[in-house]
Scaffold this active site. Structure first.
Site, short mmCIF file in Angstrom:
data_model
loop_
_atom_site.label_atom_id
_atom_site.label_comp_id
_atom_site.label_asym_id
_atom_site.label_seq_id
_atom_site.Cartn_x
_atom_site.Cartn_y
_atom_site.Cartn_z
N LYS A 196 -103.35 40.87 -26.69
CA LYS A 196 -103.82 42.00 -27.24
C LYS A 196 -102.43 42.30 -28.10
O LYS A 196 -102.26 43.02 -29.05
CB LYS A 196 -104.22 43.16 -26.59
CG LYS A 196 -105.75 42.87 -26.17
CD LYS A 196 -105.86 43.94 -25.15
CE LYS A 196 -105.26 44.44 -24.17
NZ LYS A 196 -105.36 43.23 -22.90
N ARG A 221 -97.14 30.91 -16.76
CA ARG A 221 -95.96 32.07 -17.15
C ARG A 221 -95.07 32.38 -15.96
O ARG A 221 -93.92 32.53 -16.04
CB ARG A 221 -96.84 33.26 -17.67
CG ARG A 221 -95.78 34.61 -18.15
CD ARG A 221 -96.35 35.63 -18.56
NE ARG A 221 -97.04 36.29 -17.45
CZ ARG A 221 -97.95 37.23 -17.58
NH1 ARG A 221 -98.23 37.65 -18.93
NH2 ARG A 221 -98.69 37.74 -16.87
N ARG A 258 -107.36 41.77 -11.01
CA ARG A 258 -107.01 42.40 -12.38
C ARG A 258 -108.12 42.02 -13.35
O ARG A 258 -108.67 42.97 -14.16
CB ARG A 258 -105.76 42.35 -12.92
CG ARG A 258 -104.66 43.18 -11.90
CD ARG A 258 -103.19 42.82 -12.28
NE ARG A 258 -102.71 42.87 -14.04
CZ ARG A 258 -101.99 42.37 -14.67
NH1 ARG A 258 -101.14 41.30 -13.87
NH2 ARG A 258 -101.74 42.54 -15.97
N ARG A 304 -93.14 39.16 -11.59
CA ARG A 304 -94.25 40.49 -11.29
C ARG A 304 -94.97 40.04 -10.23
O ARG A 304 -95.39 39.08 -9.89
CB ARG A 304 -94.94 40.66 -12.51
CG ARG A 304 -94.15 41.34 -13.57
CD ARG A 304 -95.09 41.54 -14.84
NE ARG A 304 -96.48 41.91 -14.53
CZ ARG A 304 -97.38 42.71 -15.44
NH1 ARG A 304 -96.93 42.54 -16.51
NH2 ARG A 304 -98.37 42.86 -14.91
N ARG A 352 -110.90 53.49 -21.40
CA ARG A 352 -111.24 52.32 -20.39
C ARG A 352 -112.71 52.54 -19.99
O ARG A 352 -113.03 51.78 -19.28
CB ARG A 352 -110.29 52.21 -19.17
CG ARG A 352 -108.72 52.10 -19.68
CD ARG A 352 -108.13 51.96 -18.37
NE ARG A 352 -106.37 51.89 -18.66
CZ ARG A 352 -106.00 50.70 -18.71
NH1 ARG A 352 -106.63 49.74 -18.55
NH2 ARG A 352 -104.73 50.65 -19.37
#
Length: 193
Positions: free
Chosen positions: A13, A127, A150, A139, A88
Site C-alpha cells: 500500500k 525482510r 496481524r 521489529r 478499519r
C-alpha cells in the site's frame, strides 16, 4: 480524487500510495499521524485523544472522524486525498460516508490490493533476514507468528469493508502479488488515471 486503500500489512500500500500521490498531487491522510500531531499540539481533540490513550483505551471513532473532518478542510486536501488507516470497520466506513455527505463530498474509489497471505509471510521473513544481515534491529512483530496474527486480524476487518464498498460500487481490486510496476499500472488503470 478521494480514495481509500485496503490491504494487509506488506501488501504494498505504501508504494502504491506514493505513486498515486506523485500522479495526482493529493495528500495521504494517516489517522495515526493526525492523532500524534493533535496530541503534540495539545488541540482540544488532541487532549481528548491523549486522555483516552493514557487510560489505555482506543481512541474513539468520533475523535478520529473529527480529525479526518478537520483535515479534509485544510488546503491540499480539498482536491482529494488518500485515507490511510481509516476506516478499519464497517461502522467507521458508515460514519465516514455520513461525514463526507455532510461536507457535500463522497469517495471516488476504494482500492484493494489482493495478496496471498502465505506469500506475505515469506516476504516478511525475508525482510527480517535482510534487516538482520545488515546489522539493523528487526521489529518485534516481524516474526512469522506475530505477522500471521496481524494478517488474520486485518483480514477479519478488511473482508466486511470490501463487501461494504463493493455493494456501493466503489471497490476496485488489484492483484498485489505482481511486480511493483505491474501493480502500479493496474492500480492507475483501475482508478482511470
Amino acid at each position: 480524487m478521494r480514495l481509500i486503500l485496503l490491504g494487509p500489512p506488506g501488501a504494498g500500500k505504501g508504494k502504491q500510495t506514493a505513486r498515486i500521490i506523485e500522479r495526482l498531487g493529493i495528500p495521504q491522510l494517516s489517522t495515526g499521524d493526525m492523532l500524534r500531531s493533535a496530541v503534540a499540539a495539545s488541540s482540544p481533540i488532541g487532549l481528548q485523544a491523549k486522555a483516552m490513550m493514557e487510560r489505555g483505551e482506543l481512541v474513539s471513532d468520533e475523535i478520529v472522524l473529527n480529525l479526518v473532518a478537520a483535515r479534509i478542510q485544510q488546503p491540499g486536501a480539498q482536491r482529494g486525498f488518500i485515507l490511510d488507516g481509516f476506516p478499519r470497520t464497517v461502522a467507521q466506513a458508515e460514519a465516514l460516508d455520513a461525514m463526507l455527505e455532510e461536507e457535500g463530498l463522497a469517495l471516488d474509489a476504494v482500492l484493494e490490493l489482493q495478496v496471498d497471505l502465505n506469500a506475505l509471510i515469506e516476504r516478511m521473513a525475508n525482510r527480517a533476514a535482510e534487516t538482520r544481515a545488515r546489522g539493523e534491529p528487526v521489529r518485534s512483530d516481524d516474526n512469522p507468528d506475530a505477522f500471521r496474527t496481524r494478517l488474520e486480524a486485518c483480514g477479519k476487518q478488511t473482508l466486511p469493508l470490501s463487501a461494504y464498498y463493493a455493494e456501493r460500487g466503489l471497490l476496485r481490486s488489484v492483484d498485489g502479488m505482481r511486480s511493483i510496476g505491474e501493480v502500479s499500472r493496474e492500480t492507475m488503470s483501475a482508478l482511470n488515471l
